[in-house]
Enzyme design. Sequence first.
Site, PDB file in Angstrom:
ATOM      1  N   ASP A  48      12.000 -17.837  16.840  1.00  0.00           N
ATOM      2  CA  ASP A  48      11.230 -18.136  15.636  1.00  0.00           C
ATOM      3  C   ASP A  48      12.129 -18.318  14.415  1.00  0.00           C
ATOM      4  O   ASP A  48      13.259 -17.813  14.374  1.00  0.00           O
ATOM      5  CB  ASP A  48      10.258 -16.988  15.331  1.00  0.00           C
ATOM      6  CG  ASP A  48       9.026 -17.003  16.223  1.00  0.00           C
ATOM      7  OD1 ASP A  48       8.983 -17.801  17.181  1.00  0.00           O
ATOM      8  OD2 ASP A  48       8.105 -16.205  15.960  1.00  0.00           O
ATOM      9  N   HIS A 195      14.785 -14.343  17.433  1.00  0.00           N
ATOM     10  CA  HIS A 195      14.980 -15.175  16.250  1.00  0.00           C
ATOM     11  C   HIS A 195      16.381 -15.781  16.292  1.00  0.00           C
ATOM     12  O   HIS A 195      17.312 -15.152  16.793  1.00  0.00           O
ATOM     13  CB  HIS A 195      14.802 -14.357  14.970  1.00  0.00           C
ATOM     14  CG  HIS A 195      13.406 -13.864  14.764  1.00  0.00           C
ATOM     15  ND1 HIS A 195      12.919 -12.737  15.416  1.00  0.00           N
ATOM     16  CD2 HIS A 195      12.384 -14.331  14.006  1.00  0.00           C
ATOM     17  CE1 HIS A 195      11.662 -12.546  15.071  1.00  0.00           C
ATOM     18  NE2 HIS A 195      11.303 -13.499  14.218  1.00  0.00           N
TER      19      HIS A 195
END
Length: 230
Positions: A48, A195
């Site tokens: 993300d 991430h």
Amino acid sequence: MYIAAAIIVILALSVYLFYASYYIGSGVYIKAQCSVATKEKEVFLTFDDGPSNHTMAVLDVLERHQAKAIFFLIGKNAEENPELVKQIVAKGHQIGNHSYCHKGTFPLMSSNMIAEDICHCNQILTDITGQAPTLFRPPFGVTNPLIASGLKKTKIDFHTIGWNIRSFDTMEGGTEKILKRITDQLLPGCIILLHDRMAFSAELLDQLLTKIENEGWKVGTLRSSSSNLA
């Protein structure tokens, strides 16, 4: 007695609404796929908040391990780093819509503003890659009636992807605890949330892939044309 009962009901309702909004797998407002039905020792990687200055290093690690992932991109970041977006796609990974702004107030925006934000992100990613993303992940994994309504107003047939292993890699500075948190929860078909914006993202990923490969796990690919996204 009646007051006590009312308080219990209010507390129970509050807990339920919190669960419904903040646990993406609840399915109360938006149906999200949080795992893949398989008996194989197979896991799925998602990233993300990119693209970022650390995305290329993450791509290099994925290439070295011959693993694929989905990158849920923030529109404004993609706008600033179009070449990184192209690199993600060129290396065989999928991209998904993670909103344009990713503001903390995103879940509180009007449904029309949410729809505009999501569509703006999709248009940017389409302009860069020539392909319109159909995968979506709401910012922070939060869902509520406003986001559900906004998603419908986009008139895009999105498939929402959640996760069932949250690494919390943005909340801790070291890789050891994060790695243990992930590997302790591994089950066939897990979707892992990572991430690609942290300075140690590539290092963590390399350690994770090395460990799971040594234990006989493989990294699968979520394919929108396949039953594994059903």
